[in-house]
Scaffold this motif. Structure first.
Motif, mmCIF file in Angstrom:
data_model
loop_
_atom_site.group_PDB
_atom_site.id
_atom_site.type_symbol
_atom_site.label_atom_id
_atom_site.label_comp_id
_atom_site.label_asym_id
_atom_site.label_seq_id
_atom_site.Cartn_x
_atom_site.Cartn_y
_atom_site.Cartn_z
ATOM 1 N N MET A 1 10.368 -11.736 -0.940
ATOM 2 C CA MET A 1 9.540 -10.902 -1.361
ATOM 3 C C MET A 1 9.984 -9.439 -1.659
ATOM 4 O O MET A 1 10.577 -8.995 -0.567
ATOM 5 C CB MET A 1 8.113 -11.720 -0.526
ATOM 6 N N HIS A 2 9.553 -8.922 -2.530
ATOM 7 C CA HIS A 2 9.547 -7.693 -2.725
ATOM 8 C C HIS A 2 8.436 -7.010 -3.033
ATOM 9 O O HIS A 2 7.780 -6.996 -3.867
ATOM 10 C CB HIS A 2 10.392 -7.266 -4.634
ATOM 11 N N TYR A 3 7.390 -6.701 -1.954
ATOM 12 C CA TYR A 3 6.396 -5.450 -1.855
ATOM 13 C C TYR A 3 6.673 -3.938 -2.496
ATOM 14 O O TYR A 3 7.759 -3.639 -1.939
ATOM 15 C CB TYR A 3 5.913 -5.213 -0.469
ATOM 16 N N LEU A 4 5.820 -3.329 -3.710
ATOM 17 C CA LEU A 4 5.797 -2.417 -3.726
ATOM 18 C C LEU A 4 4.229 -1.861 -3.010
ATOM 19 O O LEU A 4 3.290 -2.482 -3.716
ATOM 20 C CB LEU A 4 5.327 -1.997 -5.612
ATOM 21 N N VAL A 5 4.169 -0.221 -2.509
ATOM 22 C CA VAL A 5 3.454 0.009 -1.514
ATOM 23 C C VAL A 5 3.148 1.767 -2.695
ATOM 24 O O VAL A 5 3.795 2.465 -2.680
ATOM 25 C CB VAL A 5 3.621 0.097 -0.284
ATOM 26 N N GLY A 6 2.143 1.329 -2.468
ATOM 27 C CA GLY A 6 1.545 2.937 -3.591
ATOM 28 C C GLY A 6 0.559 3.512 -2.090
ATOM 29 O O GLY A 6 -0.688 2.612 -1.349
ATOM 30 N N THR A 7 1.197 4.390 -1.553
ATOM 31 C CA THR A 7 0.647 5.295 -0.710
ATOM 32 C C THR A 7 0.175 6.592 -1.273
ATOM 33 O O THR A 7 0.569 7.023 -1.639
ATOM 34 C CB THR A 7 0.724 4.936 0.543
ATOM 35 N N ASP A 8 -0.878 7.382 -0.514
ATOM 36 C CA ASP A 8 -1.181 8.950 -1.016
ATOM 37 C C ASP A 8 -1.073 9.319 -0.036
ATOM 38 O O ASP A 8 -2.224 10.876 -0.035
ATOM 39 C CB ASP A 8 -2.140 9.542 -1.754
ATOM 40 N N SER A 9 -1.173 9.124 1.659
ATOM 41 C CA SER A 9 -2.069 9.348 2.816
ATOM 42 C C SER A 9 -1.474 8.454 3.769
ATOM 43 O O SER A 9 -0.443 7.173 4.080
ATOM 44 C CB SER A 9 -3.390 10.075 3.179
ATOM 45 N N VAL A 10 -1.532 8.951 4.915
ATOM 46 C CA VAL A 10 -1.018 8.215 6.461
ATOM 47 C C VAL A 10 -1.904 6.756 6.186
ATOM 48 O O VAL A 10 -1.723 6.427 7.228
ATOM 49 C CB VAL A 10 -0.934 9.480 7.574
ATOM 50 N N HIS A 11 -3.720 7.475 6.255
ATOM 51 C CA HIS A 11 -4.815 6.749 6.761
ATOM 52 C C HIS A 11 -4.202 5.149 5.312
ATOM 53 O O HIS A 11 -4.793 3.853 6.337
ATOM 54 C CB HIS A 11 -5.978 7.455 6.720
ATOM 55 N N THR A 12 -4.191 5.685 4.192
ATOM 56 C CA THR A 12 -3.835 4.698 3.978
ATOM 57 C C THR A 12 -2.697 3.519 4.068
ATOM 58 O O THR A 12 -2.514 2.651 3.926
ATOM 59 C CB THR A 12 -3.573 4.875 2.184
ATOM 60 N N THR A 13 -1.010 4.505 4.232
ATOM 61 C CA THR A 13 -0.040 3.588 4.791
ATOM 62 C C THR A 13 -0.280 2.747 5.765
ATOM 63 O O THR A 13 -0.181 1.789 6.335
ATOM 64 C CB THR A 13 0.866 4.525 4.874
ATOM 65 N N ALA A 14 -1.582 3.222 6.897
ATOM 66 C CA ALA A 14 -1.471 2.866 7.988
ATOM 67 C C ALA A 14 -2.406 1.520 7.994
ATOM 68 O O ALA A 14 -1.963 0.244 7.934
ATOM 69 C CB ALA A 14 -2.006 3.383 9.156
ATOM 70 N N ALA A 15 -3.281 1.238 6.870
ATOM 71 C CA ALA A 15 -4.031 0.180 6.309
ATOM 72 C C ALA A 15 -2.896 -1.169 5.526
ATOM 73 O O ALA A 15 -2.717 -2.197 6.241
ATOM 74 C CB ALA A 15 -5.084 0.059 5.504
ATOM 75 N N ILE A 16 -2.315 -0.616 4.592
ATOM 76 C CA ILE A 16 -1.477 -0.763 4.042
ATOM 77 C C ILE A 16 -0.036 -2.061 5.200
ATOM 78 O O ILE A 16 0.008 -3.223 5.381
ATOM 79 C CB ILE A 16 -0.439 -0.490 2.814
ATOM 80 N N CYS A 17 0.058 -1.081 5.793
ATOM 81 C CA CYS A 17 1.114 -1.718 6.742
ATOM 82 C C CYS A 17 0.210 -3.063 8.531
ATOM 83 O O CYS A 17 1.215 -4.007 8.244
ATOM 84 C CB CYS A 17 1.695 -0.613 7.915
ATOM 85 N N ASP A 18 -0.602 -2.326 8.102
ATOM 86 C CA ASP A 18 -1.725 -3.434 8.816
ATOM 87 C C ASP A 18 -1.284 -5.172 7.957
ATOM 88 O O ASP A 18 -1.442 -6.293 8.226
ATOM 89 C CB ASP A 18 -2.887 -3.705 8.849
ATOM 90 N N TYR A 19 -1.765 -4.736 6.750
ATOM 91 C CA TYR A 19 -1.620 -5.928 6.282
ATOM 92 C C TYR A 19 -0.964 -6.567 6.133
ATOM 93 O O TYR A 19 -0.195 -7.703 6.190
ATOM 94 C CB TYR A 19 -2.035 -5.462 4.494
ATOM 95 N N LEU A 20 0.748 -6.057 5.588
ATOM 96 C CA LEU A 20 2.231 -5.784 6.002
ATOM 97 C C LEU A 20 2.746 -6.759 7.408
ATOM 98 O O LEU A 20 3.479 -7.640 7.230
ATOM 99 C CB LEU A 20 2.900 -5.122 5.392
ATOM 100 N N ASP A 21 1.532 -5.971 8.034
ATOM 101 C CA ASP A 21 2.453 -7.168 9.566
ATOM 102 C C ASP A 21 2.554 -8.508 9.457
ATOM 103 O O ASP A 21 3.000 -9.115 9.911
ATOM 104 C CB ASP A 21 1.805 -6.289 11.216
ATOM 105 N N ASP A 22 1.564 -9.089 9.292
ATOM 106 C CA ASP A 22 1.275 -10.607 8.808
ATOM 107 C C ASP A 22 1.943 -11.010 7.782
ATOM 108 O O ASP A 22 2.174 -12.040 7.568
ATOM 109 C CB ASP A 22 0.223 -10.746 9.128
ATOM 110 N N ARG A 23 2.614 -10.752 6.985
ATOM 111 C CA ARG A 23 3.324 -11.135 6.064
ATOM 112 C C ARG A 23 4.908 -10.353 6.041
ATOM 113 O O ARG A 23 5.718 -11.544 5.406
ATOM 114 C CB ARG A 23 3.256 -10.744 4.594
ATOM 115 N N ALA A 24 5.069 -9.615 5.508
ATOM 116 C CA ALA A 24 6.909 -8.789 5.565
ATOM 117 C C ALA A 24 7.044 -9.611 6.379
ATOM 118 O O ALA A 24 6.888 -9.089 7.726
ATOM 119 C CB ALA A 24 6.922 -7.309 4.882
#
Length: 129
Positions: free
Chosen positions: A1-24
Motif C-alpha cells: 500500500m502506498h499512502y500519501l500524507v498531506g500535512t502542515d504542522s506537527v499536530h497534524t502529522t502526529a494525528a496522521i501517524c497515530d492513524y497509520l500506526d495500526d495500518r502501515a
C-alpha cells in the motif's frame, strides 16, 4: 500500500501517524508532503518540523519519503498532483490546519481535496490541545 500524507504542522502529522500506526507496515510506502508558501518563513519552518516528526514516527514503515512543496496551486491541487506522481493508493490528511487556534470544522483545503481527488481520501481528526 502506498499512502500519501498531506500535512502542515506537527499536530497534524502526529494525528496522521497515530492513524497509520495500526495500518502501515514494513511492506508499505508513505510519502509525506507538506505544502508551504515559499514566501512565509513561519509556514516553511512548521512544514519542516512536520516532516521531521513524520520520519521519526513512521520509522517502522518500509519506505518513508518526505517532500516540502511550495506549489503554484492550492494545497489540494498540489496533493492531487503528488498522489498521481507517486501513484498513491490513499491520501491521508487532517480535518483542518494543525494550528492550535484553528476552528475544529473541516478546513477549505480538506473540502477541496474531497471534491477533486481521484482516489480514496481519509480525513483524520486533529485532537484539541
Amino acid at each position: 500500500m502506498h499512502y500519501l500524507v498531506g500535512t502542515d504542522s506537527v499536530h497534524t502529522t502526529a494525528a496522521i501517524c497515530d492513524y497509520l500506526d495500526d495500518r502501515a507496515t514494513g511492506d508499505d510506502t508513505v510519502t509525506v508532503i507538506s505544502v508551504a508558501p515559499a514566501d512565509d518563513p513561519t509556514a516553511r519552518r512548521d512544514a519542516d518540523e512536520a516532516l521531521n516528526v513524520a520520519t521519526v514516527r513512521l520509522a517502522a514503515v518500509g519506505d518513508v519519503e518526505i517532500d516540502r512543496r511550495s506549489g503554484s496551486g492550492t494545497p489540494a491541487d498540489v496533493l492531487c498532483e503528488a498522489a498521481t506522481d507517486c501513484d498513491a493508493d490513499e491520501i491521508v490528511i487532517g480535518t483542518h490546519s494543525g494550528d492550535p487556534d484553528a476552528t475544529p470544522e473541516v478546513g477549505s483545503s480538506t473540502r477541496r481535496l474531497l471534491a477533486v481527488a481521484d482516489r480514496p481520501v481519509v480525513v483524520v481528526p486533529i485532537p484539541e490541545l
